[in-house]
Design a protein around this motif. Structure first.
Motif, PDB file in Angstrom:
ATOM      1  N   MET B  98      39.562  41.767  37.646  1.00 48.51           N
ATOM      2  CA  MET B  98      40.125  40.426  37.650  1.00 48.51           C
ATOM      3  C   MET B  98      39.120  39.547  38.358  1.00 48.51           C
ATOM      4  SD  MET B  98      44.078  41.336  38.486  1.00 48.51           S
ATOM      5  CE  MET B  98      44.631  40.232  37.226  1.00 48.51           C
ATOM      6  N   LEU B  99      38.506  38.665  37.605  1.00 44.45           N
ATOM      7  CA  LEU B  99      37.428  37.844  38.156  1.00 44.45           C
ATOM      8  C   LEU B  99      37.899  36.418  38.415  1.00 44.45           C
ATOM      9  CD1 LEU B  99      33.989  36.931  36.674  1.00 44.45           C
ATOM     10  CD2 LEU B  99      34.676  37.217  39.033  1.00 44.45           C
ATOM     11  N   ALA B 100      37.657  35.937  39.613  1.00 39.36           N
ATOM     12  CA  ALA B 100      38.052  34.567  39.939  1.00 39.36           C
ATOM     13  C   ALA B 100      36.848  33.762  40.395  1.00 39.36           C
ATOM     14  CB  ALA B 100      39.105  34.583  41.032  1.00 39.36           C
ATOM     15  N   SER B 101      36.802  32.511  39.966  1.00 41.46           N
ATOM     16  CA  SER B 101      35.742  31.594  40.405  1.00 41.46           C
ATOM     17  C   SER B 101      36.371  30.562  41.328  1.00 41.46           C
ATOM     18  CB  SER B 101      35.138  30.847  39.211  1.00 41.46           C
ATOM     19  OG  SER B 101      34.086  31.568  38.641  1.00 41.46           O
ATOM     20  N   LYS B 108      40.489  27.837  47.738  1.00 39.74           N
ATOM     21  CA  LYS B 108      40.762  28.627  46.534  1.00 39.74           C
ATOM     22  C   LYS B 108      40.457  30.096  46.767  1.00 39.74           C
ATOM     23  CE  LYS B 108      40.682  25.845  42.422  1.00 39.74           C
ATOM     24  NZ  LYS B 108      40.014  25.506  41.176  1.00 39.74           N
ATOM     25  N   TYR B 112      43.097  32.974  45.968  1.00 39.05           N
ATOM     26  CA  TYR B 112      42.845  34.079  45.054  1.00 39.05           C
ATOM     27  C   TYR B 112      43.042  35.434  45.716  1.00 39.05           C
ATOM     28  CZ  TYR B 112      41.236  31.304  41.101  1.00 39.05           C
ATOM     29  OH  TYR B 112      41.192  30.457  40.025  1.00 39.05           O
ATOM     30  N   SER B 114      45.160  36.034  47.881  1.00 41.22           N
ATOM     31  CA  SER B 114      46.604  36.185  47.900  1.00 41.22           C
ATOM     32  C   SER B 114      47.134  36.649  46.541  1.00 41.22           C
ATOM     33  CB  SER B 114      47.241  34.856  48.302  1.00 41.22           C
ATOM     34  OG  SER B 114      48.641  34.975  48.275  1.00 41.22           O
ATOM     35  N   MET B 115      46.621  36.057  45.474  1.00 42.11           N
ATOM     36  CA  MET B 115      47.061  36.462  44.137  1.00 42.11           C
ATOM     37  C   MET B 115      46.673  37.911  43.850  1.00 42.11           C
ATOM     38  SD  MET B 115      46.166  33.096  41.803  1.00 42.11           S
ATOM     39  CE  MET B 115      47.014  33.652  40.320  1.00 42.11           C
ATOM     40  N   LEU B 116      45.472  38.251  44.243  1.00 42.53           N
ATOM     41  CA  LEU B 116      44.990  39.609  44.000  1.00 42.53           C
ATOM     42  C   LEU B 116      45.818  40.616  44.801  1.00 42.53           C
ATOM     43  CD1 LEU B 116      42.941  39.267  41.981  1.00 42.53           C
ATOM     44  CD2 LEU B 116      41.253  38.833  43.759  1.00 42.53           C
ATOM     45  N   ARG B 117      46.227  40.189  45.947  1.00 46.77           N
ATOM     46  CA  ARG B 117      47.066  41.028  46.786  1.00 46.77           C
ATOM     47  C   ARG B 117      48.391  41.267  46.065  1.00 46.77           C
ATOM     48  NH1 ARG B 117      49.803  40.853  52.067  1.00 46.77           N
ATOM     49  NH2 ARG B 117      49.845  38.607  52.394  1.00 46.77           N
ATOM     50  N   ALA B 118      48.936  40.205  45.513  1.00 46.93           N
ATOM     51  CA  ALA B 118      50.198  40.321  44.790  1.00 46.93           C
ATOM     52  C   ALA B 118      50.045  41.264  43.590  1.00 46.93           C
ATOM     53  CB  ALA B 118      50.659  38.949  44.314  1.00 46.93           C
ATOM     54  N   GLN B 119      48.876  41.236  42.982  1.00 45.73           N
ATOM     55  CA  GLN B 119      48.629  42.102  41.835  1.00 45.73           C
ATOM     56  C   GLN B 119      48.438  43.548  42.258  1.00 45.73           C
ATOM     57  OE1 GLN B 119      48.702  41.239  38.650  1.00 45.73           O
ATOM     58  NE2 GLN B 119      49.041  39.075  39.090  1.00 45.73           N
TER      59      GLN B 119
END
Lengths: 342, 342
Positions: B98-101, B108, B112, B114-119
DNA sequence: CTGAAAGCGCTTACAG
DNA sequence: CTGAAAGCGCTTACAG
C-alpha cells in the motif's frame, strides 16, 4: 502477530462504560449519541490509542477504502508521473492505494488482479499498455469478470483490446501521426523508428499512426527501418547503437517513448553523432525530464498526471449497468531543439 | 458494494458437498484432506471463480499479506527508484504494497500511518527524510508506538531523529564531505550550495558534511553561499537563477539532490552559462537519468534500489525485542563531465 | 481425515 | 438516545 494484542472496540466500550454499539456509533459520528457518552467514548479511544480494525469493518459491511493500481514499473517516469495523478486523487478521497509493479510480466499482472480481488479493493486500475495476446487476455478477463460481478470497479489507462471496461485513452495513433507530419514539414524524408515489443498495444498504435501518416505523404517505412528493442532507456540506447552501426541515410529517428529516446540520445552522443546536427530525434510522452536534456527533446505530449487522475475518477464514480466510458486524452506535438529543419 | 454478492467459502463447500472446515483446509493446502474431497473442493472453487476474502482471513487470524510504504512523492525519481527496490522484494514475498504519497505534507504522513495501522499492515516503511520538528516527531511516534506494540514492524530510509526503529541510512554526511574533497582536488575554492528546506534531515546532513569538509580545508561556506529553495527540479532551477543573477565568483555549485541539479543545469543553459566551462555543477543521489544529461552529472551515488530492498527486508525479518537495526549504505562520489578541473 | 462450533472485531437492523 | 444480538467470511482448536 506477536506482541500485546490490539486494542479493540470492546476495550474502548468497557473503558467508557457503554455498549459496543454506542462505542461504534460515537466513533463513526453517524447516528446520534448523547454528548456525555460520546465524549466518554472519544476520551477512552484516545487514551487507549485505539484504531479500528479495517478488516473487521470491511467484513461487517462498511466501506472499503482501498483501491488497487497495477503498473509495469513504478520507477519508469511514465508510470511514476501517472501514479502521481492517481495518488493525488486518492489522497483527496481518503483512499489507500495498493500499488503493484508487474515488471512487465503478464502473468504477474493476472496474479495481482487476483490478490486485489481478494483484498476486496473497491476498484482496480490497470495502468499501461495491454498485451496483444489472446490467452493472456482471456485469463485477465476471467479474473476481472467475477470481480466486477461482485461490484468491483475497473478502469484502465491505454488500450486493452478485448476488455470492455472504463478507460482513459491517450491518442497514441493520432499523436504519432501528427508527429510524422510535423517532421515531414521540417523537411525530413528518411526515417527510422526505435520501437518496443510489438505485443504491447501502445507500441503498435504509435507505430501504426506514424507509419500511416508517412504513407499518406508517399513515404514508405520499411520493416527494416523499425528497430525493435526493450521498452526502456537501455533498449533505446541499444537500438540507437544498432541504427548508427548500420550507417543508414536516416535524417530523423522516432523513439516510441521518451524513455527510449533518452537512451538513444546518449548513444548518439557516445558515438560522436550530434543531435540534431547529424540526426534528429523525437520521442513520445513528454515525461518531465525531457525538457532538461540537451538538446531538449521534441516529443508528443501526453497530460500524464491527468491520465492518472482521470482513471482514478472513473474508478471512483460508480458506473453500474451503463456501458463502459471512454475518456480520450489529447496527444500534442511539442517541437523542441532535438529536431532540425532540413 | 452493489451487484451480485461475492462467492463465499460457504458456496464452495455447498457445491463440493463438504463442510466449511474441509473446504478451507483443501484450499489452503495446509492440513491433510482426502484427495477425493480436495479435488471436489478445488473444482468447485474454480467453477465459481472463488476468491477468498482477505479481510475475513485477516480477521480470523491468518496472515496479513500487506505492507505499507509512505514516501513524499512517487513521481520524484529518487523515490521512484527506491520504490522499485521495495516492489521487487515485495513481489518476491507475495506481499501487497500500500503506497502513499504525502506530497511533503508532514500531517499527511501521520494520517497515512494511522490508516495503515487500521489496515493492520504487517509493516510500515517510511521512505525519505524526516522533518526536524519536535511536535511532528511526537505525533508520529504516538501513532507508531501503539502500532509496534501490536506487533507491527517499522523501518525507515533516511534519518529520523528520535524514532528508535530499524533504518537504512545512506551516508549523506560522509558522501557530501567526499564530494567536497573531490571538488577541492579539482582546484575549486569558491562554492555555492543549492539546498532544500532545512527542516529536512537529509538537507541538513548533506549541507553539514559538505561545509565541514570545506572548513577542514580552510574554506568557509558563508550562509550567503547557500541558497535555500524547493526540494524539486523547479526549486533547483529557481535557485540557480538566483545564484547567476547575483553574479558571484563561484566556480562550483553543489545541488543537494540530483533533481535540483537537473533544474539548475537547465537554468544555466537558459542563461547562456556553460557547464562546466563557466561553472561546475554536482548533485547527489545518482538517479538513473543523470548520466544522460549533457554534460553527464557529477554526483554522489546512492544504491537507490538497494535502499528500498534493504528497508523491505528489514521490515520482513521480524525483530521483536532486539534493539533497532541500522543498515548503512555507502555514498560514492562519481565524477562525470559536469565539473571542470581548474 | 472430517465436521460442528467458537471466535476474530466490527456494524447495523431490531427493540425499547 | 441506547443496548442485546445477529451476521460479515473465514480459520482453527476440539472432538470424533
Amino acid at each position: 502477530m506477536t506482541g500485546r494484542p490490539h486494542v479493540t472496540l470492546e476495550d474502548v466500550a468497557r473503558t467508557a462504560q457503554v455498549s459496543l454499539a454506542t462505542a461504534s456509533r460515537a466513533l463513526n459520528g453517524a447516528t446520534s449519541v448523547g454528548p456525555t457518552l460520546r465524549d466518554r467514548v472519544l476520551a477512552a479511544a484516545e487514551e487507549l490509542a485505539y484504531t479500528p480494525n479495517a478488516h473487521a469493518r470491511a467484513l461487517a459491511g462498511s466501506s472499503h477504502q482501498t483501491v488497487g493500481v497495477i503498473c509495469h514499473d513504478v520507477s519508469d517516469p511514465y508510470f511514476a508521473t501517472i501514479a502521481r495523478g492517481v495518488m493525488r486523487v486518492a489522497g483527496e478521497n481518503d483512499l489507500l492505494v495498493m500499488l503493484a509493479s508487474t515488471f512487465r510480466d503478464p502473468q504477474k499482472e493476472i496474479a495481482y488482479v487476483s490478490m486485489l480481488r481478494a483484498q476486496r479493493a473497491s476498484a482496480i486500475l490497470l495502468i499501461g499498455s495491454g498485451f496483444e495476446d489472446r490467452a493472456w487476455e482471456r485469463a485477465l478477463a476471467a479474473e476481472l469478470e467475477p470481480y466486477r460481478r461482485g461490484g468491483g470497479q475497473v478502469a484502465v489507462v491505454s488500450r486493452h483490446r478485448s476488455l470492455r471496461v472504463d478507460s482513459v485513452q491517450p491518442d497514441n495513433r493520432a499523436g504519432a501521426a501528427d508527429l510524422a507530419r510535423a517532421l515531414l514539414d521540417l523537411g525530413h524524408r528518411r526515417f527510422a523508428v526505435l520501437a518496443g515489443p510489438r505485443r504491447l498495444t501502445t507500441v503498435v498504435d504509435r507505430l501504426d499512426g506514424f507509419r500511416d501518416a508517412l504513407a499518406d505523404a508517399g513515404i514508405a517505412l520499411a520493416d527494416d527501418d523499425v528497430i525493435e528493442s526493450g521498452f526502456t532507456r537501455d533498449g533505446g540506447h541499444a537500438a540507437m547503437r544498432e541504427l548508427l552501426a548500420r550507417r543508414r541515410d536516416v535524417t530523423c529517428v522516432f523513439a516510441v517513448t521518451d524513455v527510449m529516446a533518452i537512451g538513444a540520445l546518449t548513444a548518439a552522443r557516445e558515438a560522436g553523432v550530434s543531435v540534431p546536427d547529424d540526426i534528429s530525434l523525437a520521442g513520445f510522452d513528454d515525461i518531465p525530464v525531457v525538457r532538461d536534456l540537451t538538446p531538449a527533446l521534441t516529443t508528443v505530449a501526453l497530460p500524464l498526471e491527468q491520465l492518472g487522475e482521470q482513471a482514478m475518477r472513473l474508478a471512483i464514480r460508480d458506473n453500474r449497468g451503463k456501458r463502459s466510458r471512454v475518456v480520450r486524452m489529447p496527444a500534442d506535438v511539442v517541437v523542441r531543439d532535438s529536431v532540425a529543419r532540413l
